[in-house]
Design a protein around this motif. Structure first.
Motif, PDB file in Angstrom:
ATOM      1  N   ALA A   1       1.248  -1.524 -10.769  1.00  9.71           N
ATOM      2  CA  ALA A   1      -0.175  -1.887 -10.769  1.00  9.71           C
ATOM      3  C   ALA A   1      -0.393  -3.387 -10.742  1.00  9.71           C
ATOM      4  N   THR A   2       0.580  -4.151 -11.266  1.00 14.59           N
ATOM      5  CA  THR A   2       0.419  -5.609 -11.327  1.00 14.59           C
ATOM      6  C   THR A   2       0.760  -6.299 -10.010  1.00 14.59           C
ATOM      7  N   PHE A   3       1.293  -5.546  -9.046  1.00 10.62           N
ATOM      8  CA  PHE A   3       1.681  -6.137  -7.764  1.00 10.62           C
ATOM      9  C   PHE A   3       0.465  -6.162  -6.825  1.00 10.62           C
ATOM     10  N   THR A   4      -0.397  -7.137  -6.971  1.00 12.79           N
ATOM     11  CA  THR A   4      -1.611  -7.209  -6.145  1.00 12.79           C
ATOM     12  C   THR A   4      -1.255  -7.591  -4.708  1.00 12.79           C
ATOM     13  N   GLY A   5      -1.921  -6.942  -3.780  1.00  9.03           N
ATOM     14  CA  GLY A   5      -1.723  -7.239  -2.362  1.00  9.03           C
ATOM     15  C   GLY A   5      -0.385  -6.801  -1.812  1.00  9.03           C
ATOM     16  N   TYR A   6       0.309  -5.930  -2.531  1.00  4.34           N
ATOM     17  CA  TYR A   6       1.666  -5.573  -2.145  1.00  4.34           C
ATOM     18  C   TYR A   6       1.693  -4.787  -0.837  1.00  4.34           C
ATOM     19  N   ARG A   7       0.784  -3.827  -0.674  1.00  5.97           N
ATOM     20  CA  ARG A   7       0.778  -3.015   0.552  1.00  5.97           C
ATOM     21  C   ARG A   7       0.468  -3.866   1.782  1.00  5.97           C
ATOM     22  N   GLU A   8      -0.475  -4.781   1.653  1.00  5.14           N
ATOM     23  CA  GLU A   8      -0.813  -5.659   2.763  1.00  5.14           C
ATOM     24  C   GLU A   8       0.388  -6.519   3.159  1.00  5.14           C
ATOM     25  N   ASP A   9       1.126  -6.973   2.130  1.00  4.02           N
ATOM     26  CA  ASP A   9       2.305  -7.790   2.392  1.00  4.02           C
ATOM     27  C   ASP A   9       3.383  -6.972   3.093  1.00  4.02           C
ATOM     28  N   MET A  10       3.529  -5.696   2.700  1.00  3.75           N
ATOM     29  CA  MET A  10       4.487  -4.817   3.365  1.00  3.75           C
ATOM     30  C   MET A  10       4.173  -4.702   4.856  1.00  3.75           C
ATOM     31  N   GLN A  11       2.907  -4.470   5.174  1.00  2.00           N
ATOM     32  CA  GLN A  11       2.513  -4.293   6.568  1.00  2.00           C
ATOM     33  C   GLN A  11       2.706  -5.570   7.374  1.00  2.00           C
ATOM     34  N   TRP A  12       2.416  -6.707   6.723  1.00  6.82           N
ATOM     35  CA  TRP A  12       2.594  -7.990   7.407  1.00  6.82           C
ATOM     36  C   TRP A  12       4.058  -8.196   7.795  1.00  6.82           C
ATOM     37  N   LYS A  13       4.967  -7.829   6.907  1.00  2.00           N
ATOM     38  CA  LYS A  13       6.393  -7.993   7.178  1.00  2.00           C
ATOM     39  C   LYS A  13       6.861  -7.043   8.275  1.00  2.00           C
ATOM     40  N   ARG A  14       6.383  -5.815   8.248  1.00  6.15           N
ATOM     41  CA  ARG A  14       6.753  -4.864   9.300  1.00  6.15           C
ATOM     42  C   ARG A  14       6.280  -5.353  10.661  1.00  6.15           C
ATOM     43  N   ASP A  15       5.047  -5.826  10.717  1.00  4.50           N
ATOM     44  CA  ASP A  15       4.492  -6.334  11.976  1.00  4.50           C
ATOM     45  C   ASP A  15       5.289  -7.529  12.475  1.00  4.50           C
ATOM     46  N   LEU A  16       5.735  -8.371  11.534  1.00  2.00           N
ATOM     47  CA  LEU A  16       6.500  -9.558  11.919  1.00  2.00           C
ATOM     48  C   LEU A  16       7.806  -9.171  12.586  1.00  2.00           C
ATOM     49  N   HIS A  17       8.517  -8.183  11.998  1.00  2.42           N
ATOM     50  CA  HIS A  17       9.779  -7.744  12.601  1.00  2.42           C
ATOM     51  C   HIS A  17       9.539  -7.125  13.977  1.00  2.42           C
ATOM     52  N   GLN A  18       8.455  -6.393  14.101  1.00  2.96           N
ATOM     53  CA  GLN A  18       8.177  -5.752  15.390  1.00  2.96           C
ATOM     54  C   GLN A  18       7.872  -6.790  16.465  1.00  2.96           C
ATOM     55  N   ARG A  19       7.094  -7.819  16.103  1.00  2.00           N
ATOM     56  CA  ARG A  19       6.753  -8.852  17.092  1.00  2.00           C
ATOM     57  C   ARG A  19       7.979  -9.629  17.543  1.00  2.00           C
ATOM     58  N   ASN A  20       8.931  -9.830  16.616  1.00  2.00           N
ATOM     59  CA  ASN A  20      10.097 -10.653  16.939  1.00  2.00           C
ATOM     60  C   ASN A  20      11.301  -9.836  17.375  1.00  2.00           C
ATOM     61  N   GLY A  21      11.161  -8.508  17.371  1.00  2.00           N
ATOM     62  CA  GLY A  21      12.242  -7.662  17.849  1.00  2.00           C
ATOM     63  C   GLY A  21      13.476  -7.692  16.967  1.00  2.00           C
ATOM     64  N   THR A  22      13.288  -7.983  15.683  1.00  2.00           N
ATOM     65  CA  THR A  22      14.434  -8.020  14.763  1.00  2.00           C
ATOM     66  C   THR A  22      14.640  -6.648  14.137  1.00  2.00           C
ATOM     67  N   SER A  23      15.874  -6.366  13.829  1.00  2.00           N
ATOM     68  CA  SER A  23      16.253  -5.062  13.284  1.00  2.00           C
ATOM     69  C   SER A  23      15.972  -5.036  11.781  1.00  2.00           C
ATOM     70  N   LEU A  24      15.290  -3.973  11.335  1.00  2.00           N
ATOM     71  CA  LEU A  24      14.891  -3.885   9.933  1.00  2.00           C
ATOM     72  C   LEU A  24      15.275  -2.519   9.352  1.00  2.00           C
ATOM     73  N   ILE A  25      15.911  -2.535   8.185  1.00  2.00           N
ATOM     74  CA  ILE A  25      16.145  -1.335   7.382  1.00  2.00           C
ATOM     75  C   ILE A  25      15.168  -1.372   6.213  1.00  2.00           C
ATOM     76  N   GLU A  26      14.536  -0.215   5.929  1.00  2.00           N
ATOM     77  CA  GLU A  26      13.613  -0.133   4.810  1.00  2.00           C
ATOM     78  C   GLU A  26      14.097   0.922   3.808  1.00  2.00           C
ATOM     79  N   THR A  27      14.075   0.567   2.542  1.00  2.00           N
ATOM     80  CA  THR A  27      14.338   1.521   1.460  1.00  2.00           C
ATOM     81  C   THR A  27      13.245   1.352   0.408  1.00  2.00           C
ATOM     82  N   THR A  28      13.083   2.377  -0.418  1.00  2.00           N
ATOM     83  CA  THR A  28      12.133   2.275  -1.536  1.00  2.00           C
ATOM     84  C   THR A  28      12.876   2.536  -2.833  1.00  2.00           C
ATOM     85  N   PHE A  29      12.306   2.044  -3.912  1.00  2.00           N
ATOM     86  CA  PHE A  29      12.903   2.257  -5.231  1.00  2.00           C
ATOM     87  C   PHE A  29      13.044   3.750  -5.518  1.00  2.00           C
TER      88      PHE A  29
END
Length: 864
Positions: free
Chosen positions: A410-438
């Protein structure tokens, strides 16, 4: 008593023998005993009177009004008889001065009439011309037995207190208190006594046995006292024999024994074959036996060995919620705190540490928080640094702090928006990304998926649990072995199968996911081999033996011919012990008295289930709960501090403890020294001098008994080799000190940390599958354990801690101004000041880049 009721076509006569009815052609006589159960029903426009246990009788040629009048009169007859029986019961017991038990009143309760509500109105009673006695009987039925029986029992107790004064004053070495006397005289079928520390609960059991024999309620051989260990059982037996002999009461045949010894006896009598306890159990080598089993499994199964190492390196100490673990390391150059991985990397979360450890043990080269390949710093974003980068396969990795519901803390404000920003960044730059969750990694099967994804991308993996470690392993093998043994104790005590445990885990998948499944995969092979070894030697363990004994009594294969069962230390009862107790007292007329103190419930790890005490009457049946609140041990000053401390947990039963010694005695003292061994030696020397000078009130014959109580056995090492002659010093663990007492108690090791007090080891989450509920107030059991330590003292308590490592229990007592600092010669300690930021740690002197400063002792968890 005689009463006539008339109608146009009916006549009903009531007397002591019952009632006689003439209604048209019907002639019916109903005895008094059947009156309370007589009722009227209508079927196909015909009226039927139904006496107890007899076929219905048709009332011919009666109008509805007359039929209802008849049943009202019949109900009056039933109420009169029922009230007469109740009054006779009360009179018999009052005259005989014997408590009216639940069993004694059970038949009266079963026959209590159900009255038509119209009977309770003055108008109806006037119309029926009821006498005062009949009106009183109706009122008694409406009121029920509870009020009348309780009032009668109060009268009986008060009379018995006078009648048995000599017995109550002399059965023990000191006269029983009013509370103790009531507990002895309250001879109900199910009595629970909640007893404060040092309140004389053993006296209750001894006096109860003596009272039952003196009054002729039962014979000696039909009295059983159950204790939890041999010392307690031996003390009970000796006390019963000595005190009853002193009172001139024949106690031959009264038995005090342990649950385990009695369980073996039950099995032997029921089956004809008395089993023996496994030698590794009797010799207290259970952990060594588990270790031997595990060693064999690891040697014969590559898969078992891999799972063992995976669990001990990665999952053994893993917190199961993101963002909940305290940081444990600090980088002085970067001035950041975090979690140190096995290769020495400082990461930001314990979920990232698990991944870093997994990577290191699999030989994967990685870079933590390497700057992203593209520049991202602008007016609103700093330079992006993904969690992990794998140079061998040119792949980035983001580990999201999402729980099982897909939510960040709950204390992680803006976390979802930051997640999406990072995903979009990898997609724009064509870099390979692995995602895991806790949640996937910790609770699910995320590591397997992660491993597969790395392999598909070409990453080489080489599992090597022998790689050198840059940091100390956080959990050792013995911790896991003890966890397995504890889990086994609870599985056996509760009679659980692998299927039932799996069902429990499946119900709460958010908490019991991959980590739990990994542990269960380690546990069940050990469990099976343990049982195989038992069968091979024709042995049993204690938990299995209690379950078997309880089942034999339940099935009637063992005749439990006891009239009075007395149970000590009820707060330590396991489910299997509770089953055995319940089976022993199942026969009508058996009396159970159990004493215990929920404030001293400290054996949950060994199978104890506090709910047996807190839900006593659900387990064993209705009855009174009494309290013993007068302590003969502690001075009021210690009692007040200890009571306030344990009652901070609102889930504990409230009682107000009074000391017979008043406020006499020392307060609770505090020694702060980094040199614990030297400080203890210096304090014992000072204490010895105080005794010689006569400055210690309560010392006997110029000597003082001193118990040094350690949370763990290793603290024995600090006890000096040479002890002053006028001090009788004994080291014990706090667990082994329960039930004992000393003039002065010294509690060293009052520091924060894993092996401090409170210990931060805690109960592993997997134990929730098989263990009793720990409650919601942390750390409840450690708090009760500290209460036990405090309340062993007859004169005073001295706590020992280290500057900068003060236990949170110490700081709690400091906030309450409940401790008095002590300075020892040549070891003066600075004044203690609590951290103003967290209020838990203390301020200690530190050296920083800009000079010396005061910082919180809990650093890096607190940066105050």
């Amino acid at each position: 008593m005689h009463h006539d009721w008339h109608g146009p076509d009916w006549h009903l006569t009531l007397d002591d023998s019952g009632f006689a009815l003439e209604a048209g052609s019907t002639r019916l006589t109903i005895p008094a005993a059947a009156c309370p159960q007589c009722n009227l029903r209508r079927q196909r426009l015909r009226w039927y009177l139904t006496p107890a246990d007899t076929p219905p009788v048709r009332l011919r040629r009666l109008r509805a009004k007359d039929a209802r009048s008849i049943i009202l009169c019949a109900q009056v007859a039933g109420a009169v008889h029922w009230h007469r029986e109740l009054q006779a019961l009360i009179e018999r017991h009052t005259t005989g001065l014997r408590w009216i038990s639940r069993d004694a009143v059970a038949s009266i309760v079963a026959l209590q009439p159900v009255l038509d509500t119209r009977l309770m109105t003055p108008r109806t009673q006037d119309a029926l011309q009821l006498t005062e006695a009949e009106r009183g009987a109706l009122a008694s039925v409406a009121l029920g037995t509870t009020h009348l029986i309780e009032a009668a029992n109060e009268r009986i107790v008060e009379l018995e207190l006078r009648e048995r004064r000599t017995f109550l004053d002399s059965i023990e070495q000191r006269p029983l208190t009013y509370e103790q006397s009531r507990a002895v005289l309250c001879y109900d079928n199910r009595v629970q006594v909640v007893a404060a520390a040092g309140s004389g609960k053993t006296s209750i059991m001894v006096a109860r046995a003596g009272y039952a024999l003196m009054r002729g309620f039962t014979a000696p051989e039909r009295i059983l006292l159950l204790a939890f260990n041999r010392d307690a059982a031996s003390e009970l037996q000796d006390r019963v024999n000595a005190r009853l002999q002193h009172a001139g009461i024949d106690a031959s045949g009264v038995r005090a024994t342990t649950f385990h010894a009695f369980g073996l006896e039950v099995i032997g009598h029921a089956t004809g074959h008395r089993p023996s306890v496994a030698p590794w159990i009797e010799q207290q080598r259970e952990i060594a036996e588990v270790a031997d089993i595990v060693e064999g499994l690891r040697a014969t199964s590559v898969e078992y060995a891999y799972r063992w190492d995976l669990y001990r390196f990665l999952f053994a100490d893993l917190e199961e919620q993101p963002g909940t673990a305290d940081v444990d390391a600090y980088d002085t150059k970067a001035r950041t705190s975090g979690f140190r991985s096995l290769d020495g990397t400082l990461v930001r979360s314990h979920g990232e540490r698990l991944i870093a450890d997994w990577l290191y043990l699999h030989g994967v080269t990685y870079q933590y928080e390497r700057a992203y390949v593209a520049t991202t710093s602008d007016a609103t974003h700093r330079q992006y640094q993904p969690d992990f980068y794998y140079p061998d396969i040119d792949t980035w990795h983001e580990h999201w702090a999402l729980d099982a519901d897909g939510n960040p803390p709950a204390t992680f404000t803006g976390y979802r928006e930051d997640m999406q920003w990072k995903r979009d960044l990898h997609q724009r730059n064509g870099t390979s990304l692995i995602e895991t969750t806790f949640a996937d990694i910790v609770l699910g099967d995320g590591l397997r998926a992660f491993e597969e994804e790395l392999r598909q991308r070409g990453q080489a993996l080489r599992w090597d649990p022998e790689r050198p470690l840059a940091t100390k392993r956080r959990v050792n093998d013995e911790d896991i072995l003890r966890l397995i043994r504890t889990f086994m104790t609870h599985v056996k005590s509760s009679g659980l199968t692998a299927e039932q445990v799996a069902e429990r885990a499946d119900i709460d998948r958010k908490r019991h996911g991959y980590r739990t499944q990994l542990f269960l995969g380690l546990f069940w092979p050990v469990f099976d081999e343990w049982n195989r070894r038992l069968r091979a030697g024709n042995h049993v363990d204690f938990d299995e033996m209690l379950v078997r004994a309880a089942a034999l009594v339940e099935e009637g294969r063992y005749t439990a011919d006891f009239d009075l069962v007395l149970v000590d230390e009820l707060q330590d009862a396991s489910i299997s012990r509770a089953r055995l107790i319940k089976a022993l007292v199942a026969r009508p007329g058996v009396h159970l008295l159990a004493v215990g103190d929920d404030w001293q419930a400290i054996n949950r790890f060994a199978g104890a289930d506090l709910s047996v005490m807190t839900h006593f009457h659900d387990w064993f049946g209705a009855g009174p709960t009494l309290q013993l609140t007068t302590t003969f041990r502690n001075p009021q000053s210690i009692s007040d501090v200890a009571s306030t401390f344990v009652l901070t947990n609102p889930e504990q039963i409230t009682k107000y403890v009074q000391s017979v010694h008043g406020a006499a005695g020392q307060c609770i003292r505090l020694i702060r020294s980094a040199r614990t061994r030297d400080a203890l030696a210096a304090y014992l020397t000072q204490l010895s001098a105080d005794v010689r000078a006569g400055n210690v009130r309560g010392a006997h014959d110029g000597t003082l008994s001193v118990d040094i109580l350690g949370r763990y056995r290793h603290l024995r090492e600090i006890v000096p080799a040479r002890i002053p002659a006028n001090l009788n010093v004994t080291f014990r663990t706090v667990h082994s000190a329960k039930g004992l007492e000393a003039d002065v108690v010294i509690i060293p090791g009052m520091v924060a940390g894993t092996y401090g007090f409170p210990s931060t080891i805690g109960d592993d989450t997997v134990l929730q599958l098989v263990m009793a509920d720990a409650g919601t107030f942390p750390p409840a059991e450690e708090r009760r354990l500290f209460y036990v330590a405090l309340t062993r003292a007859r004169i005073g308590v001295t706590l020992m801690t280290e500057p900068g490592r003060e236990s949170p229990f110490i700081t709690e007592l400091m906030r309450a101004d409940a401790v008095e600092p002590v300075d020892l010669p040549g070891m003066t300690s600075a004044a203690v000041e609590l951290c103003p930021q967290c209020g838990v740690g203390t301020l200690v002197l530190r050296q920083g880049p800009y000079g010396r400063f005061l910082g919180c002792s809990r650093f890096p968890a607190c940066t105050g």
